[in-house]
Design a protein around this motif. Structure first.
Motif, PDB file in Angstrom:
ATOM      1  N   SER A  18       0.834  -1.201   0.000  1.00  0.00           N
ATOM      2  CA  SER A  18       0.000   0.000   0.000  1.00  0.00           C
ATOM      3  C   SER A  18       0.870   1.253   0.000  1.00  0.00           C
ATOM      4  O   SER A  18       0.582   2.225  -0.727  1.00  0.00           O
ATOM      5  CB  SER A  18      -0.927  -0.019   1.219  1.00  0.00           C
ATOM      6  N   GLU A  19       1.949   1.236   0.782  1.00  0.00           N
ATOM      7  CA  GLU A  19       2.875   2.370   0.795  1.00  0.00           C
ATOM      8  C   GLU A  19       3.502   2.575  -0.589  1.00  0.00           C
ATOM      9  O   GLU A  19       3.640   3.708  -1.057  1.00  0.00           O
ATOM     10  CB  GLU A  19       3.960   2.143   1.847  1.00  0.00           C
ATOM     11  N   ASP A  22       0.992   4.260  -2.758  1.00  0.00           N
ATOM     12  CA  ASP A  22       0.860   5.667  -2.377  1.00  0.00           C
ATOM     13  C   ASP A  22       2.020   6.518  -2.891  1.00  0.00           C
ATOM     14  O   ASP A  22       1.875   7.722  -3.083  1.00  0.00           O
ATOM     15  CB  ASP A  22       0.763   5.812  -0.857  1.00  0.00           C
ATOM     16  N   ARG A  23       3.168   5.881  -3.134  1.00  0.00           N
ATOM     17  CA  ARG A  23       4.357   6.601  -3.604  1.00  0.00           C
ATOM     18  C   ARG A  23       4.537   6.504  -5.129  1.00  0.00           C
ATOM     19  O   ARG A  23       5.596   6.839  -5.651  1.00  0.00           O
ATOM     20  CB  ARG A  23       5.597   6.077  -2.896  1.00  0.00           C
ATOM     21  N   ARG A 158      -6.860   4.309 -11.089  1.00  0.00           N
ATOM     22  CA  ARG A 158      -6.551   5.733 -10.854  1.00  0.00           C
ATOM     23  C   ARG A 158      -6.235   6.487 -12.121  1.00  0.00           C
ATOM     24  O   ARG A 158      -5.895   6.065 -13.124  1.00  0.00           O
ATOM     25  CB  ARG A 158      -5.444   5.893  -9.836  1.00  0.00           C
TER      26      ARG A 158
END
Length: 158
Positions: A18-19, A22-23, A158
């Protein structure tokens, strides 16, 4: 057999995935754990910069080769959010790491991405056992595979 220790480390892998997302990277995360249960190294996918070899499993193999002796590598466990790609499985085998536990399989990911209309990868997603044969492998683990699927959906919508 997946136990509570495995579940704890798989959850960390999902959190790292998930990190990564997000990056601006693809959602993959991995953790290297010693035979004594100590987390030695963790990382997430870093391909957002354009270098598609920046997989966390490959980083673990490099770290282990430089920081662990052969016996300790063989007794260590690599946890990961997604089954190793052929490059990472080969690196794992070449440095002599031990058990692999993964949350979601290459076959699951291939099906998820196909359902989302994502073109097939250039490198075929082979099962780990098609690349290395002498390593204990456990996975997928459905409770975590659902979380990983949601990350891939988020990544491609996205």
């Amino acid at each position: 057999m997946i136990d509570d220790t495995d579940r704890k480390h798989l959850q960390r892998c999902v959190d790292l995935a998930s990190e990564a997302l997000d990056r601006g990277n693809e959602p993959f995360g991995s953790v290297l754990v010693s035979s004594e249960g100590e987390v030695l190294f963790e990382d997430y996918n870093r391909i957002g910069g354009g270098d598609h070899t920046q997989h966390p499993e490959f980083a673990i193999a490099r770290w282990a080769a430089n920081n662990m002796d052969v016996q300790d590598r063989a007794k260590a466990t690599v946890y990961t959010s997604g089954e190793h790609c052929p490059m990472c499985a080969a690196a794992h085998g070449w440095v002599g790491l031990g058990r692999i536990v993964y949350a979601s399989s290459a076959a699951q990911m291939t099906a998820w991405l196909s359902d989302l209309g994502v073109p097939a990868f250039r490198v075929r997603p082979l099962p780990i056992r098609d690349v290395i044969s002498d390593t204990p492998v456990d996975g997928p683990v459905e409770e975590f595979a659902r979380q990983v699927r949601a990350l891939h959906v988020r990544s491609h919508i996205r």
